[in-house]
Design a protein around this motif. Structure first.
Motif, PDB file in Angstrom:
ATOM      1  N   UNK A 121       0.850  -1.195   0.000  1.00 42.04           N
ATOM      2  CA  UNK A 121       0.000   0.000   0.000  1.00 42.04           C
ATOM      3  C   UNK A 121       0.879   1.236   0.000  1.00 42.04           C
ATOM      4  N   UNK A 122       0.624   2.133  -0.925  1.00 38.86           N
ATOM      5  CA  UNK A 122       1.300   3.425  -0.968  1.00 38.86           C
ATOM      6  C   UNK A 122       0.231   4.497  -0.839  1.00 38.86           C
ATOM      7  N   UNK A 123       0.299   5.266   0.231  1.00 39.60           N
ATOM      8  CA  UNK A 123      -0.751   6.233   0.508  1.00 39.60           C
ATOM      9  C   UNK A 123      -0.500   7.565  -0.178  1.00 39.60           C
ATOM     10  N   UNK A 124      -1.602   8.230  -0.499  1.00 37.15           N
ATOM     11  CA  UNK A 124      -1.519   9.597  -0.989  1.00 37.15           C
ATOM     12  C   UNK A 124      -1.506  10.533   0.219  1.00 37.15           C
ATOM     13  N   UNK A 125      -1.483  11.817  -0.037  1.00 34.08           N
ATOM     14  CA  UNK A 125      -1.420  12.781   1.072  1.00 34.08           C
ATOM     15  C   UNK A 125      -2.724  12.833   1.855  1.00 34.08           C
ATOM     16  N   UNK A 126      -3.818  12.514   1.199  1.00 33.64           N
ATOM     17  CA  UNK A 126      -5.121  12.534   1.867  1.00 33.64           C
ATOM     18  C   UNK A 126      -5.806  11.184   1.666  1.00 33.64           C
ATOM     19  N   UNK A 127      -5.298  10.131   2.312  1.00 31.28           N
ATOM     20  CA  UNK A 127      -5.857   8.788   2.084  1.00 31.28           C
ATOM     21  C   UNK A 127      -7.255   8.641   2.644  1.00 31.28           C
ATOM     22  N   UNK A 128      -8.078   7.883   1.924  1.00 30.19           N
ATOM     23  CA  UNK A 128      -9.415   7.587   2.420  1.00 30.19           C
ATOM     24  C   UNK A 128      -9.293   6.497   3.475  1.00 30.19           C
ATOM     25  N   UNK A 129     -10.081   6.603   4.517  1.00 32.38           N
ATOM     26  CA  UNK A 129     -10.050   5.604   5.578  1.00 32.38           C
ATOM     27  C   UNK A 129     -10.877   4.400   5.145  1.00 32.38           C
ATOM     28  N   UNK A 130     -10.249   3.573   4.324  1.00 29.33           N
ATOM     29  CA  UNK A 130     -10.946   2.408   3.770  1.00 29.33           C
ATOM     30  C   UNK A 130     -10.407   1.120   4.363  1.00 29.33           C
ATOM     31  N   UNK A 131     -11.139   0.046   4.127  1.00 33.33           N
ATOM     32  CA  UNK A 131     -10.743  -1.253   4.654  1.00 33.33           C
ATOM     33  C   UNK A 131      -9.776  -1.923   3.686  1.00 33.33           C
ATOM     34  N   UNK A 132      -8.565  -1.383   3.598  1.00 31.77           N
ATOM     35  CA  UNK A 132      -7.621  -1.912   2.611  1.00 31.77           C
ATOM     36  C   UNK A 132      -6.177  -1.848   3.100  1.00 31.77           C
ATOM     37  N   UNK A 133      -5.976  -1.942   4.411  1.00 24.70           N
ATOM     38  CA  UNK A 133      -4.614  -1.912   4.926  1.00 24.70           C
ATOM     39  C   UNK A 133      -3.907  -3.227   4.611  1.00 24.70           C
ATOM     40  N   UNK A 134      -2.579  -3.234   4.712  1.00 20.18           N
ATOM     41  CA  UNK A 134      -1.799  -4.425   4.393  1.00 20.18           C
ATOM     42  C   UNK A 134      -2.204  -5.580   5.313  1.00 20.18           C
ATOM     43  N   UNK A 135      -2.472  -6.728   4.704  1.00 18.38           N
ATOM     44  CA  UNK A 135      -2.908  -7.895   5.444  1.00 18.38           C
ATOM     45  C   UNK A 135      -4.411  -8.008   5.583  1.00 18.38           C
ATOM     46  N   UNK A 136      -5.124  -6.976   5.194  1.00 16.88           N
ATOM     47  CA  UNK A 136      -6.578  -6.971   5.296  1.00 16.88           C
ATOM     48  C   UNK A 136      -7.206  -7.917   4.275  1.00 16.88           C
ATOM     49  N   UNK A 137      -8.199  -8.668   4.714  1.00 21.59           N
ATOM     50  CA  UNK A 137      -8.971  -9.533   3.834  1.00 21.59           C
ATOM     51  C   UNK A 137     -10.308  -8.874   3.526  1.00 21.59           C
ATOM     52  N   UNK A 138     -10.661  -8.855   2.241  1.00 26.49           N
ATOM     53  CA  UNK A 138     -11.947  -8.326   1.829  1.00 26.49           C
ATOM     54  C   UNK A 138     -12.624  -9.307   0.885  1.00 26.49           C
ATOM     55  N   UNK A 139     -13.925  -9.213   0.750  1.00 28.08           N
ATOM     56  CA  UNK A 139     -14.637 -10.084  -0.196  1.00 28.08           C
ATOM     57  C   UNK A 139     -14.207  -9.794  -1.638  1.00 28.08           C
ATOM     58  N   UNK A 140     -14.312 -10.801  -2.487  1.00 23.90           N
ATOM     59  CA  UNK A 140     -13.901 -10.641  -3.878  1.00 23.90           C
ATOM     60  C   UNK A 140     -14.921  -9.872  -4.707  1.00 23.90           C
ATOM     61  N   UNK A 141     -16.211 -10.114  -4.476  1.00 19.99           N
ATOM     62  CA  UNK A 141     -17.222  -9.656  -5.417  1.00 19.99           C
ATOM     63  C   UNK A 141     -17.568  -8.166  -5.322  1.00 19.99           C
TER      64      UNK A 141
END
Length: 257
Positions: A121-141
Motif C-alpha cells: 500500500x502506498x498512501x496519498x497525502x489525503x488517504x481515504x479511511x478504507x478497509x484496505x490496509x496491508x494484510x486486510x482480507x476483503x470479499x472478492x465480489x
C-alpha cells in the motif's frame, strides 16, 4: 479463562513450531530422540507431532535413517513469501509514481482462498479511511481488486465463489449471480474492474491485473479514493492504472506477444 483442552492445543502448536525451527543448515535431519532431548519433550509427544507435521507435508521421514527433515510444504510457503517480496520490490517505484500522478492511494492485492488480501500500500497525502490496509482480507465480489483476480480464475473456482452467495454490503453491491458473471466477462474483455460504493459507501476504486512471466494473473493493482474526489470512469485514470499494472508485469518477466 482458557479451557484445559484449549491450553493443550496452544501448547501443541507451539511445540510443533519449535520442532520446525530446530532444523538448520548445520542439522538438516534429526531423529525423534534428538528432538525430544533438545526440546525437553517426551519422545511420544515429539513422535505424535512429527506424524501430524508429516501428514501436511511440513516434514518428511527418511525410511532408512529414520531421521526427519523439512518437507516441500515449507518450500511452497517460502515461495509465496519470496514472491511477495519480489512483487513489492519491483512494484514500489511504480506505485509511488502512480500515486503522484493520480493523487490517490494505490495497492497490490493477491487472491487467498475466497478473499482478496492486500500485500502492499502506498498512501496519498489525503488517504481515504478504507478497509484496505496491508494484510486486510476483503470479499472478492465487491472490490475492484477482488473482481479482477476472480475474473481470471478457472470456471470452477468462479462458480464455487458465486454459489456460496454474494453478500450485500451496500445498495451497490452486485448480488445477482448472472449480473456478476456478466460483470466478470466485461472485466476480462476490458482489462480492468471498477467498484463504486460496493463494499463501503463513499469509496470508489479501479483495478487492473498483474501477470507473472507465464502470463498468469497473480496480483491486482488498485487505486482507491473517495467518490467525491475520484472518478474511476475517467479515461486518464483507467489508462494510468492499466499502464502501471503492465509495467509491473514486465518487471516480473511478462512480455506480451
Amino acid at each position: 479463562m482458557s479451557k484445559p483442552n484449549e491450553d493443550y492445543l496452544l501448547s501443541s502448536v507451539k511445540n510443533a513450531l519449535r520442532i520446525l525451527r530446530s532444523f538448520s543448515l548445520e542439522e538438516p535431519e534429526k531423529k525423534v530422540t534428538e528432538l525430544a532431548s533438545s526440546l525437553g519433550l517426551s519422545k511420544s509427544t515429539v513422535s505424535r507431532l512429527l506424524q501430524t507435521l508429516a501428514s501436511e507435508g511440513f516434514v518428511t521421514k527418511d525410511p532408512t535413517t529414520q531421521k526427519y527433515r523439512l518437507g516441500l510444504t515449507i518450500l511452497h510457503l517460502n515461495t509465496i513469501v519470496t514472491s511477495h517480496l519480489e512483487i513489492n520490490r519491483e512494484a514500489q517505484p511504480i506505485l509511488q509514481q502512480l500515486v503522484r500522478d493520480i493523487q490517490e492511494t494505490a495497492h497490490i492485492a493477491v487472491l487467498d482462498g475466497m478473499d482478496v488480501v492486500y500485500i502492499n500500500r502506498v498512501e496519498c497525502q489525503r488517504p481515504v479511511q478504507a478497509l484496505s490496509h496491508i494484510g486486510r482480507r476483503n470479499p472478492l465480489h465487491c472490490t475492484s481488486s477482488g473482481k479482477v483476480l476472480l475474473s481470471y480464475q478457472e470456471y470452477a473456482k468462479t462458480e464455487s465463489y458465486i454459489e456460496q452467495g454474494l453478500a450485500r454490503f451496500t445498495p451497490n453491491t452486485i448480488t445477482d449471480p448472472d449480473a456478476f458473471r456478466n460483470a466478470l466477462k466485461t472485466i476480462r474483455q476490458q482489462g480492468y474492474a471498477i467498484s463504486i460504493e460496493e463494499l463501503r459507501e463513499g469509496v470508489a476504486s479501479i483495478a487492473a491485473p498483474i501477470r507473472d512471466y507465464t502470463g498468469k494473473v497473480v496480483y491486482a493493482l488498485s487505486v482507491i479514493g473517495p467518490v467525491h474526489r475520484m472518478n474511476p470512469y475517467n479515461p486518464s485514470i483507467i489508462a494510468k492504472v492499466k499502464r502501471a499494472a503492465n509495467e509491473i508485469s514486465e518487471k516480473l518477466g511478462y512480455w506480451k506477444t
